[in-house]
Design a protein around this motif. Structure first.
Motif, short mmCIF file in Angstrom:
data_model
loop_
_atom_site.label_atom_id
_atom_site.label_comp_id
_atom_site.label_asym_id
_atom_site.label_seq_id
_atom_site.Cartn_x
_atom_site.Cartn_y
_atom_site.Cartn_z
N ASN A 8 0.81 -1.22 0.00
CA ASN A 8 0.00 0.00 0.00
C ASN A 8 0.84 1.28 0.00
N THR A 9 2.13 1.15 0.31
CA THR A 9 3.11 2.24 0.23
C THR A 9 2.67 3.51 0.96
N PRO A 10 2.83 3.55 2.29
CA PRO A 10 2.56 4.79 3.03
C PRO A 10 3.66 5.82 2.79
N ASP A 11 3.52 6.98 3.40
CA ASP A 11 4.55 8.02 3.27
C ASP A 11 5.72 7.78 4.22
N LEU A 12 5.47 7.02 5.31
CA LEU A 12 6.54 6.77 6.28
C LEU A 12 6.17 5.56 7.14
N TRP A 13 7.20 4.77 7.50
CA TRP A 13 7.03 3.64 8.41
C TRP A 13 7.71 3.95 9.75
N ILE A 14 7.07 3.52 10.84
CA ILE A 14 7.70 3.52 12.16
C ILE A 14 7.71 2.07 12.62
N LEU A 40 9.52 -7.75 17.50
CA LEU A 40 8.13 -8.13 17.26
C LEU A 40 7.97 -9.62 17.51
N PRO A 41 6.74 -10.09 17.79
CA PRO A 41 6.55 -11.49 18.16
C PRO A 41 6.74 -12.48 17.01
N ASP A 42 6.69 -12.02 15.77
CA ASP A 42 6.81 -12.96 14.65
C ASP A 42 7.91 -12.53 13.68
N ILE A 43 7.61 -11.58 12.79
CA ILE A 43 8.60 -11.06 11.86
C ILE A 43 9.22 -9.80 12.47
N ASP A 44 10.53 -9.79 12.65
CA ASP A 44 11.14 -8.62 13.30
C ASP A 44 11.29 -7.45 12.34
N GLY A 45 11.67 -6.30 12.92
CA GLY A 45 11.78 -5.09 12.13
C GLY A 45 12.83 -5.16 11.04
N TYR A 46 13.89 -5.94 11.27
CA TYR A 46 14.93 -6.07 10.26
C TYR A 46 14.39 -6.73 8.99
N GLN A 47 13.61 -7.79 9.19
CA GLN A 47 13.01 -8.46 8.03
C GLN A 47 12.03 -7.55 7.32
N LEU A 48 11.25 -6.81 8.10
CA LEU A 48 10.26 -5.92 7.51
C LEU A 48 10.89 -4.82 6.66
N ILE A 49 11.97 -4.21 7.17
CA ILE A 49 12.57 -3.12 6.41
C ILE A 49 13.16 -3.62 5.10
N LYS A 50 13.66 -4.85 5.10
CA LYS A 50 14.16 -5.43 3.85
C LYS A 50 13.04 -5.53 2.83
N GLU A 51 11.86 -6.01 3.28
CA GLU A 51 10.70 -6.13 2.38
C GLU A 51 10.22 -4.76 1.92
N ILE A 52 10.22 -3.81 2.84
CA ILE A 52 9.76 -2.45 2.51
C ILE A 52 10.66 -1.83 1.45
N PRO A 106 11.87 1.66 -2.15
CA PRO A 106 13.19 2.00 -1.60
C PRO A 106 13.32 3.43 -1.07
N LYS A 107 12.47 4.34 -1.52
CA LYS A 107 12.60 5.74 -1.11
C LYS A 107 11.70 6.11 0.08
N VAL A 108 10.84 5.20 0.54
CA VAL A 108 9.96 5.49 1.67
C VAL A 108 10.78 5.54 2.96
N GLY A 153 18.80 0.63 5.72
CA GLY A 153 18.07 1.70 5.06
C GLY A 153 17.17 2.54 5.94
N SER A 154 17.27 2.41 7.28
CA SER A 154 16.45 3.26 8.14
C SER A 154 16.97 4.69 8.09
N ASP A 155 16.08 5.64 8.33
CA ASP A 155 16.43 7.06 8.26
C ASP A 155 16.63 7.69 9.63
N ASP A 156 16.10 7.04 10.66
CA ASP A 156 16.23 7.57 12.02
C ASP A 156 16.05 6.42 12.99
N TYR A 157 16.46 6.65 14.23
CA TYR A 157 16.38 5.61 15.26
C TYR A 157 16.03 6.26 16.59
N LEU A 158 15.15 5.60 17.35
CA LEU A 158 14.73 6.12 18.64
C LEU A 158 14.77 4.97 19.65
#
Length: 222
Positions: free
Chosen positions: A44-50, A55-67, A72-74, A95-100
């Motif tokens: 669905n390509t949002p303007d930004l992901w947080i 995560l309990p199943d697929i972690d954020g590292y796997q998700l950002i690869k898919e995203i 690639p520019k989101v 490819g993350s743009d910021d970290y908190l």
């Protein structure tokens, strides 16, 4: 109206709090509690992901690869309670743009999100001039003589609707459908209350009441 943001956070209470804060900025927020649900929405390509990394199943590292394979520019903001240095480096490499790092104040996430959106999409930030006010459409900010005016999401939406339809008589029904949506059920008196609040915060706006019909914004003198 506003940017579309996808938030992935498995802690239900934190998810609700962050969603509430982000929505107050006028952004359209869709939240997910699992990586699987988020993965299904990548197309669905949002303007930004947080993204929460843990995560309990697929972690954020796997998700950002898919995203990044799909869009690639989101921009992506990583959030995590794990080792900050390791996660920050790995996130940047992927490819993350910021970290908190957790714990953080929800307001800090809002500020980071706004800054990133402005950095990525700033060129598309249309500015409407209604002296003594300037309206920044994409970043959803209103200024008067350089000072920010604090508006709620609905107040900003109404201001923008008026600004883009100056001189046009707008019925309460039109305003209701535009600001609250076609599925809204309730009295049209909410329009009157919203106009009253907008007039109070922005006293130089020339908003005429058309009795028995609605409102019209008259162009301010330059």
């Amino acid at each position: 109206m506003g940017f579309r943001i996808y938030l992935v956070e498995d802690d239900n209470n934190l998810n609700l709090v962050l969603t509430t804060y982000l929505k107050k900025e006028g952004w359209q927020v869709t939240s997910f509690l699992t990586g699987k649900d988020a993965k299904n929405a990548i197309k669905n390509t949002p303007d930004l992901w947080i993204l929460d990394i843990m995560l309990p199943d697929i972690d954020g590292y796997q998700l950002i690869k898919e995203i990044k394979l799909t869009s690639p520019k989101v921009p992506v903001i990583f959030i995590s309670a794990r080792d900050a240095d390791i996660d920050r480096v790995l996130g940047l490499e992927l490819g993350s743009d910021d970290y908190l790092a957790k714990p953080f104040l929800p307001r800090e996430l809002v500020i980071r999100t706004r800054n990133l959106l402005e950095r990525v999409y700033g060129l598309n930030n249309e500015v409407l001039d209604i002296p003594p006010y300037t309206i920044e459409e994409r970043s959803r900010r209103v200024k008067s003589k350089g000072e920010l005016i604090d508006l709620t999401s609905k107040e900003f939406d109404l201001l923008l609707y008026f600004a883009k339809n100056q001189g046009i008589a707008l019925s309460r029904e039109q305003i209701l459908e535009t600001i609250w949506g076609v599925d809204y059920f309730g009295t049209d008196r909410v329009v009157d209350d919203l106009v009253r609040r907008l007039r109070k915060k922005m006293s130089h706006l020339r908003i005429e009441t058309i009795y028995g019909y609605g409102y019209r914004m008259i162009e301010n003198d330059k």
